[in-house]
Motif scaffolding. Structure first.
Motif, short mmCIF file in Angstrom:
data_model
loop_
_atom_site.label_atom_id
_atom_site.label_comp_id
_atom_site.label_asym_id
_atom_site.label_seq_id
_atom_site.Cartn_x
_atom_site.Cartn_y
_atom_site.Cartn_z
N LYS A 109 0.44 -0.88 0.18
CA LYS A 109 -0.21 0.26 -0.06
C LYS A 109 0.67 0.52 -0.17
O LYS A 109 0.66 2.27 -1.21
CB LYS A 109 -0.94 -0.16 1.13
N LYS A 110 1.90 1.35 1.01
CA LYS A 110 2.93 2.51 1.07
C LYS A 110 3.56 2.76 -0.55
O LYS A 110 3.42 3.92 -0.59
CB LYS A 110 3.93 2.35 1.86
N SER A 111 3.74 1.72 -1.10
CA SER A 111 4.89 1.77 -2.61
C SER A 111 3.32 2.36 -3.94
O SER A 111 3.46 3.17 -4.46
CB SER A 111 5.18 0.28 -2.47
N ALA A 112 2.69 2.03 -3.74
CA ALA A 112 1.30 2.78 -3.70
C ALA A 112 0.70 3.27 -3.69
O ALA A 112 1.33 4.24 -4.77
CB ALA A 112 0.03 1.22 -4.24
N GLU A 113 1.46 4.12 -2.48
CA GLU A 113 0.81 5.43 -2.80
C GLU A 113 1.76 6.60 -3.19
O GLU A 113 1.75 7.40 -3.86
CB GLU A 113 0.29 6.03 -0.94
N GLN A 114 3.18 5.70 -3.00
CA GLN A 114 4.23 6.86 -3.49
C GLN A 114 4.51 6.35 -5.14
O GLN A 114 4.71 7.56 -5.44
CB GLN A 114 5.38 5.71 -2.73
N ILE A 115 3.96 6.14 -5.36
CA ILE A 115 3.79 5.52 -7.46
C ILE A 115 2.93 6.77 -7.69
O ILE A 115 3.19 7.70 -8.69
CB ILE A 115 4.07 4.04 -7.59
N GLU A 116 2.24 6.78 -6.58
CA GLU A 116 0.64 7.56 -6.94
C GLU A 116 1.75 8.99 -6.87
O GLU A 116 1.28 9.97 -8.01
CB GLU A 116 -0.71 7.41 -6.41
N GLY A 117 2.14 9.71 -6.00
CA GLY A 117 3.20 10.48 -5.91
C GLY A 117 3.87 10.50 -6.66
O GLY A 117 3.45 11.80 -7.13
N PHE A 118 4.48 9.93 -7.53
CA PHE A 118 5.84 10.34 -8.31
C PHE A 118 5.10 11.05 -9.38
O PHE A 118 5.52 11.47 -10.38
CB PHE A 118 6.56 8.73 -8.51
N PHE A 119 3.73 10.20 -9.45
CA PHE A 119 3.50 9.85 -10.88
C PHE A 119 2.36 11.98 -10.91
O PHE A 119 2.05 12.16 -11.99
CB PHE A 119 2.63 9.43 -11.79
N LEU A 120 2.09 11.89 -9.66
CA LEU A 120 1.31 13.06 -9.65
C LEU A 120 2.47 14.65 -10.74
O LEU A 120 2.32 15.30 -11.27
CB LEU A 120 0.78 13.79 -8.40
N GLU A 121 3.13 14.48 -9.66
CA GLU A 121 4.82 15.64 -9.72
C GLU A 121 4.90 14.83 -11.29
O GLU A 121 5.19 16.37 -11.94
CB GLU A 121 5.81 14.89 -9.03
N TYR A 122 5.16 13.68 -11.93
CA TYR A 122 5.76 13.93 -13.26
C TYR A 122 4.22 14.05 -14.21
O TYR A 122 4.61 14.79 -15.07
CB TYR A 122 5.90 12.16 -13.32
N LEU A 123 3.28 13.93 -14.06
CA LEU A 123 2.05 14.31 -14.57
C LEU A 123 1.68 16.22 -14.46
O LEU A 123 1.67 16.75 -15.43
CB LEU A 123 0.86 13.45 -14.95
N ILE A 124 1.93 16.39 -14.08
CA ILE A 124 2.02 18.12 -13.07
C ILE A 124 3.66 18.85 -14.21
O ILE A 124 3.13 19.42 -15.36
CB ILE A 124 2.47 18.74 -11.93
N ALA A 125 4.47 18.34 -14.58
CA ALA A 125 5.51 19.07 -14.71
C ALA A 125 5.29 18.62 -16.99
O ALA A 125 5.67 19.39 -17.61
CB ALA A 125 6.56 17.69 -14.20
N ARG A 126 4.73 16.97 -16.52
CA ARG A 126 4.86 17.14 -18.42
C ARG A 126 3.51 17.83 -19.17
O ARG A 126 3.89 17.91 -20.43
CB ARG A 126 3.51 15.37 -18.22
N GLN A 127 2.37 18.06 -18.15
CA GLN A 127 1.57 18.96 -18.74
C GLN A 127 1.90 20.54 -18.72
O GLN A 127 1.60 21.65 -19.94
CB GLN A 127 0.38 19.26 -17.83
#
Length: 647
Positions: free
Chosen positions: A511-529
């Motif tokens: 669960k913690k790794s899932a939250e971390q990977i979601e956090g990673f993608f939140l930051e990545y997707l903001i930068a990408r957009q």
């Protein structure tokens, strides 16, 4: 190839070059003719050629040689950044009196740029462009060899294929393409006109072309090499063979087919580590006799260049295999997606094919089709074995179909006439849900519901807060610009992209790794957009959509021009010109800073996810955005510097 033989030849070659290099950073050359004694010369040309040849090597032993070459070349430039054939710092009565020329200038500038990219400034480039304009035979090329003010109608009026190939090489290094120059060179290649007033061997001309040219006649050049020197390689001298091997590799020839030629090149190395000099070009004509120039240091540098390119090409073979593997996986995902639609009407299947083609064309990193696979492939072997590869490829299908669905939904929300694709989008999203229902238990599926809801909420917020009316290309700056807050809406719009990696973590009960990977993608997707928005703000604004970059720009524009409330967004309008200037003056810095800030945060999160054993792929996604943000600032600064210098 025997690696010991290769390394021994390379070591001896570098050592010999260091011994031949003069304290000044230059190299001696030999001038000779049929009835002429050999004369030792000192030119500016050979250090430039040698530096360019050695720049193909990744070996650090070249660095000290290049540094000295760079120092020498900087001493040779004129105030206008032009170069002469001769060493300006030496007085020699035997030297001919030549003006500066575009051959030496192009080669030496290319070498300086290879040694240190900051050595060629926008002021230098502006000067070079002005000289080209003064020497052009036609707008955009080709160009006269000699840099003289009044050359037409004199013996200095000379258009040469090799010289123009070197001009093209320098321009290519600066990302400049001139249609006129390319057309001239291709016409010469097409008609087998390789005759140069200075370079008497066809292989020399091809060598210069191959450093940058990969146009429609590249195969023809390969054919000339294959039927010529590479076929009769045992009769070729070291310089010609080395240049033929380098040209073959650069033009895309099969590296495995020239192994025996490369081995022969190693075998003809001299005991002192050099490769013998031979006639490279015609230095001058005296009493109707050609005097040729050769340089053992240049022959040796070309041999090292050929060896380096060969090794680099061999190293590319595993990378090519990896590209083929990824292409095969991508095609498997596409075929499986099509199979899901096998019972759908033909128009729906045709639409699916259209979207797969369009999305794949822009999917540089294959993240649309293969992101769940890359996330799974980043795990350690023990973790990977806990999920079947077929399940991972199903998640890849879900990612692809989700992209198709939300591409359609976004277009419809944006007011584009894409309603005919809604049935396809609806089927796609149902298939996505079906795939995740198969993958998860009921509890795990709650994450899918949560993320799909977040996407819908983000789309609703954008529709209500970021869309404004356009009247005949006129746009009124709203009193309240969209408040993107912490930019979370940007990520939530595309958060479905993270579903596959999140699902993999939850499948493991991490669960913690899932939250971390979601956090990673939140930051990545903001930068990408943000990166996309920095390129799309003009077209978005014309559609009445204020994206984050547009919001920053309009805020700054309003402060600078408080009375201009209604903007004309038609092509070439004053308002658009002023908006673009404001964007490049300041907005680009803020948007680039945001991109870099979010990629930094994403990288920090990535380092904390213990389940990954290899994060190279995800790091690549971030590096691409970093590069784009930094490049935007660099290009802005270069453009401003160029315009200043060009005034």
């Amino acid at each position: 190839m025997n690696t010991d033989l290769y390394e021994r030849a390379l070591s001896r070659g570098f050592l010999a070059l260091k011994k031949m290099q003069l304290r000044s950073g230059g190299f001696e050359s030999i001038t000779f003719g049929k009835d002429c004694e050999e004369i030792i010369r000192h030119t500016a040309f050979y250090p430039g050629l040698i530096a360019l040849a050695l720049s193909a090597s990744n070996d650090k032993r070249k660095d000290s040689i290049l540094r000295k070459c760079g120092g020498f070349l900087r001493m040779q430039k004129s105030a206008a950044w032009t170069f002469n054939y001769w060493n300006r710092t030496l007085k020699d009565s035997t030297m001919g009196n030549y003006p500066d020329d575009l051959d030496d200038t192009s080669v030496c500038l290319s070498a300086l740029f290879k040694i240190n990219k900051n050595a060629v400034t926008e002021k230098t480039l502006a000067s070079f462009v002005n000289i080209l304009i003064a020497l052009e035979e036609k707008p955009g090329g080709p160009y006269n060899t000699w840099i003289l003010g009044d050359y037409r109608g004199t013996h200095w009026h000379d258009i040469d294929i090799a010289v123009n190939a070197n001009i093209g090489g320098f321009l290519h290094s600066q990302n400049i393409t001139l249609d006129g120059l390319n057309e001239y060179l291709e016409e010469e290649i097409k008609n087998n006109r390789f005759n140069s007033k200075y370079y008497h061997k066809k292989v020399s001309v091809i060598y210069f072309l191959s450093k940058w040219y990969l146009g429609k006649y590249a195969q023809k050049l390969l054919g000339i090499l294959e039927k010529g020197i590479l076929k009769e390689y045992k009769d070729a001298d070291a310089l010609d063979l080395a240049q033929a091997i380098s040209s073959w590799i650069r033009l895309g020839g099969d590296v495995n087919s020239i192994k025996k030629q490369l081995i022969h090149l190693l075998k003809i190395q001299n005991q002192d580590g050099t490769w013998s000099w031979s006639d490279f070009f015609i230095e001058e004509v005296k009493s109707d006799q050609n005097l040729y120039s050769g340089c053992a240091a240049f022959s040796s540098a070309c041999a090292i260049e050929a060896m380096s390119l060969y090794q680099n090409a061999l190293a590319e073979i595993p990378l090519e295999r990896e590209r083929v593997r990824k292409q095969s996986l991508t095609e498997s995902v596409h075929d499986a997606a099509r199979k899901r639609f096998s019972d759908s009407p033909k128009p729906i299947r045709a639409q699916l094919d259209l979207f797969i083609f369009k999305l794949s064309a822009s999917d540089i990193h294959r993240e649309i089709s293969l992101l769940p696979f890359f996330a799974w492939d980043s795990l350690n072997s023990r973790q990977k074995s806990r999920i079947k590869k077929t399940e991972i490829l199903n998640l890849c299908e879900a990612n692809l179909l989700g992209w198709i669905a939300y591409t359609v939904y976004d277009a419809v929300i944006d007011g584009e006439t894409k309603e005919q694709f809604l049935p396809l989008a609806n089927i796609c999203i149902r298939e996505v849900i079906f795939i995740y229902q198969e993958f998860f238990d009921k509890k795990g599926f709650q994450s899918v519901t949560r993320i799909l809801n977040a996407i819908d909420h983000a789309n609703l917020w954008e529709k209500m807060n970021c869309r404004f009316e356009i009247k005949e290309s006129h746009f009124e700056i709203p009193e309240l610009l969209p408040d993107y807050k912490r930019l979370g809406h940007l990520a939530n719009k595309s958060l479905g992209h993270a579903l596959g990696p999140i699902a993999i973590m939850l499948k493991f009960g991490k669960k913690k790794s899932a939250e971390q990977i979601e956090g990673f993608f939140l930051e990545y997707l903001i930068a990408r957009q943000m990166n996309d928005d920095a390129h799309d703000w003009t077209s978005d604004l014309r559609e009445g959509f204020v994206n984050p970059a547009g919001a920053i720009l309009l805020s700054e524009f309003r402060k600078k021009f408080p009375k201009r409330k209604i903007l004309d967004l038609a092509e070439n309008s004053t308002d658009v010109a002023d908006l673009q200037k404001a964007f490049w003056d300041s907005t680009i810095e803020r948007t680039s800073a945001e991109i870099l800030r979010h990629t930094k945060r994403a990288r920090a999160i990535l380092k904390k996810i213990p389940i990954f054993s290899n994060t190279n792929y995800l790091e690549t996604l971030l590096a691409s955005l970093n590069s784009s943000a930094n490049k935007a600032i660099t290009e802005r600064n270069k453009t401003k510097e160029f315009l200043e210098a060009y005034k």
